[in-house]
Write a protein that holds these residues in place. Structure first.
Motif, PDB file in Angstrom:
ATOM      1  N   VAL A  92       0.854  -1.185   0.000  1.00 39.73           N
ATOM      2  CA  VAL A  92       0.000   0.000   0.000  1.00 39.73           C
ATOM      3  C   VAL A  92       0.890   1.236   0.000  1.00 39.73           C
ATOM      4  O   VAL A  92       1.866   1.310   0.745  1.00 39.73           O
ATOM      5  CB  VAL A  92      -0.928   0.029   1.245  1.00 39.73           C
ATOM      6  N   SER A  93       0.561   2.191  -0.858  1.00 42.93           N
ATOM      7  CA  SER A  93       1.308   3.447  -0.875  1.00 42.93           C
ATOM      8  C   SER A  93       0.338   4.595  -0.609  1.00 42.93           C
ATOM      9  O   SER A  93      -0.849   4.507  -0.900  1.00 42.93           O
ATOM     10  CB  SER A  93       2.014   3.638  -2.221  1.00 42.93           C
ATOM     11  N   TYR A  94       0.859   5.667  -0.021  1.00 40.84           N
ATOM     12  CA  TYR A  94       0.067   6.838   0.330  1.00 40.84           C
ATOM     13  C   TYR A  94       0.437   7.980  -0.604  1.00 40.84           C
ATOM     14  O   TYR A  94       1.614   8.193  -0.897  1.00 40.84           O
ATOM     15  CB  TYR A  94       0.333   7.248   1.777  1.00 40.84           C
ATOM     16  N   HIS A  95      -0.573   8.724  -1.026  1.00 45.59           N
ATOM     17  CA  HIS A  95      -0.366   9.815  -1.971  1.00 45.59           C
ATOM     18  C   HIS A  95      -1.197  11.010  -1.536  1.00 45.59           C
ATOM     19  O   HIS A  95      -2.363  10.858  -1.172  1.00 45.59           O
ATOM     20  CB  HIS A  95      -0.787   9.384  -3.384  1.00 45.59           C
ATOM     21  N   GLU A  96      -0.603  12.194  -1.613  1.00 42.83           N
ATOM     22  CA  GLU A  96      -1.333  13.409  -1.279  1.00 42.83           C
ATOM     23  C   GLU A  96      -2.346  13.692  -2.379  1.00 42.83           C
ATOM     24  O   GLU A  96      -2.103  13.398  -3.547  1.00 42.83           O
ATOM     25  CB  GLU A  96      -0.375  14.585  -1.165  1.00 42.83           C
ATOM     26  N   LEU A  97      -3.474  14.261  -1.998  1.00 47.47           N
ATOM     27  CA  LEU A  97      -4.476  14.680  -2.973  1.00 47.47           C
ATOM     28  C   LEU A  97      -4.115  16.066  -3.481  1.00 47.47           C
ATOM     29  O   LEU A  97      -3.731  16.939  -2.700  1.00 47.47           O
ATOM     30  CB  LEU A  97      -5.866  14.715  -2.346  1.00 47.47           C
TER      31      LEU A  97
END
Length: 139
Positions: A92-97
């Motif tokens: 799982v990777s996190y990305h800014e909106l």
């Protein structure tokens, strides 16, 4: 606040640091039940509508923190508060909106007659922060 998007590692946008919500219009969404956090839920759904689409909800996560495991299993993508970045799940990777950050309110409840220095100082600091935030937003 939901400032992050969780994506499975193999997702077509997983190499981007920032993701436009509109780019995820065709993806299945994982979201928690509205009863857990109505303001946050409405903020996420509203942001999707503002981006020009109604999210296709593939699954409800029993709680916000469980969304990462469902994303890892490739059931969909999720919009989660930035604080969830600390929940590290394999694949799982996190990305800014991109765009305007989503926001929701929080509440502080304490006993009115509490005398603990830790509690009274915490309440004082939260009130100072709230006042400063209101001044900077023009409220």
């Amino acid at each position: 606040m939901p400032g992050l998007k969780q994506l499975p590692d193999g997702h077509r946008l997983s190499r981007r640091r920032r993701v436009d919500l509109a780019d995820l219009a065709g993806d299945p969404f994982i979201i928690f039940p509205r009863t857990i956090g109505p303001n946050l839920y409405d903020s996420i759904i509203g942001a999707c509508h503002a981006a020009g689409f109604a999210p296709s909800i593939s699954m409800e996560s029993p709680q916000i923190s469980s969304a990462a495991n469902l994303v890892s299993a490739e059931f969909g993508v999720a919009v989660v508060p930035s604080s969830m970045r600390q929940v590290q799940v394999e694949a799982v990777s996190y990305h800014e909106l991109q765009g305007k950050p989503l926001a929701t309110g929080i509440a502080l409840i304490h006993r009115q007659r509490e005398r603990s220095p830790a509690v009274t100082n915490f309440v004082r600091i939260v009130r100072q922060y709230r006042a400063a935030a209101r001044r900077s937003s023009g409220q």
